[in-house]
Each structure stands twice: as C-alpha cells, then as structure tokens.
Design an enzyme around this catalytic site. Structure first.
Site, PDB file in Angstrom:
ATOM      1  CG  ASN A   1      -2.205  -0.788   0.925  1.00 35.23           C
ATOM      2  OD1 ASN A   1      -2.704  -0.793  -0.192  1.00 35.23           O
ATOM      3  ND2 ASN A   1      -2.706  -1.488   1.924  1.00 35.23           N
TER       4      ASN A   1
ATOM      5  CG  ASP B   1      11.871  -7.157   2.269  1.00 35.03           C
ATOM      6  OD1 ASP B   1      11.497  -5.979   2.492  1.00 35.03           O
ATOM      7  OD2 ASP B   1      12.421  -7.855   3.133  1.00 35.03           O
TER       8      ASP B   1
ATOM      9  CE1 TYR C   1      18.559   4.011   5.810  1.00 33.82           C
ATOM     10  CE2 TYR C   1      16.946   2.596   4.715  1.00 33.82           C
ATOM     11  CZ  TYR C   1      17.646   2.958   5.856  1.00 33.82           C
ATOM     12  OH  TYR C   1      17.455   2.278   7.032  1.00 33.82           O
ATOM     13  CG  ASP C   2      15.409   7.125  -2.908  1.00 34.58           C
ATOM     14  OD1 ASP C   2      15.963   6.011  -2.737  1.00 34.58           O
ATOM     15  OD2 ASP C   2      14.363   7.257  -3.557  1.00 34.58           O
TER      16      ASP C   2
END
Length: 197
Positions: A8, A68, A157-158
């Site tokens: 989601n 994941d 973490y971009d």
C-alpha cells in the site's frame, strides 16, 4: 493482465506502475480490500517477499507479486539489510533511519553500499486457482553513502544514496532516471520480461 502488488506504499506502487506500463493492471492491497500489515518475519529479503506473496495467494487466490528491499552497507557488515525500513524502530521513519545510518558510519571512508530488491511472483492457474508458477527476481544497484542528505525526491534512503556512475543521489536524480536505473527497476524489468513471455 490483472495482478496484485502486495503493497500500500504509494511511492512503490507508482514506481512499479510506471515501469510495467499499461500492459498490466497492477492492483494494490487496498484495491483488493486487504488492510492487514503482512508480517515480514524472515531474516532474508527473499523470505519476506515470498511470505507476502504467499499471504495474498492463500487468502485471495489471485496472481500476485511482493517485494522486499534492503540497503546493504559494506562497512556495517551489510546493515541495515532486511531491517532497512525499521532500522531505527518499528515506525518506518525514514529520517530516523538515515540519522542512525549516518551516525553509525561516522567518518568511515568506506561508503560502499548497494540497494537490493527481491520480487517474489506467484502466478495462478485461472481454472483451478492453484499456484502454477512461483519464482523470484533480483535487482541490485551499487553506490555510495553520502555524508549528508541531498535532494527531495524519492523516499527512504534516497537522499543519502549515490548510485554508481552518477554524481548525485537518488533523491536528486528525479523519478524518471531513478525508475530506469534503480534496484527495483532492474528486478521489475526481469519480472515484466518473464510475464510478457
């Protein structure tokens, strides 16, 4: 083809829909009225992706895939890895996760890291509703952890991950470029190629 992506997370959903294009109707968990936070109790990315896909298959009997993703930092022995989303606690707080990571790395000059995504796919037989195909796809992008945050696009973490071959972070690159080169893009590309075949 109609397929459920077991998430989601609006960022992930948008990213996947952009990559897969109009050939597939990608449904979210909300779209199938699944409002449970599917437990991720495995100690591997592969295991967690499969757990989520199996949950959807067993409860909704529809073709589905789940992913994941983990950030693996060499100097931290692969941390945060499978715990990336909840590195600083159970709240999935990106800011807290980045703070903890940067603090643990400190002044270490070894900033090598990689994002790794694993997608688990379950295709059902339309007649019997039994699983006729179960497989996984992996995507990896190598890079470096920056010393400070840069950029405002993306998520997780971009702002502190600079992919190899670029002099900016994922959060500065813009979604168009990120969607072409990211770990998730690479895994989804393999998934899409398989589905189209």
């Amino acid at each position: 083809m109609k397929i459920v992506f077991a998430t989601n997370n609006p960022h992930k959903l948008s990213e996947i829909r952009d990559i897969l294009g109009t050939q597939f109707e990608v449904l979210s968990l909300n779209d199938i009225d699944c409002h449970i936070d599917i437990p991720e109790t495995s100690d591997t990315l592969e295991g967690n992706a499969l757990l989520k896909a199996l949950y959807i298959y067993e409860h909704y009997h529809i073709s589905c895939f789940a992913d994941d993703t983990g950030l693996e930092v060499d100097a931290l022995n692969g941390e945060p890895g499978v715990f990336s989303a909840r590195y600083a606690g159970e709240e999935h707080d990106s800011e807290a996760n980045m703070r903890k990571l940067l603090h643990k790395l400190g002044e270490n000059n070894n900033r090598n890291a990689r994002f790794r995504t694993v997608i688990a796919l379950i295709i059902i037989d339309e007649c019997t509703h039994e699983a006729k195909d179960v497989r996984t796809f992996e995507g990896i992008v190598e890079g470096q952890i920056t010393r400070e945050r840069h950029g405002s696009e993306g998520f997780g973490y971009d702002p502190i991950f600079q992919p190899e071959g670029y002099d900016t972070t994922f959060a500065q690159l813009g979604m168009d470029i990120k969607n072409r080169i990211s770990h998730r893009a690479k895994a989804v590309e393999k998934l899409a190629q398989y589905l189209k075949e």
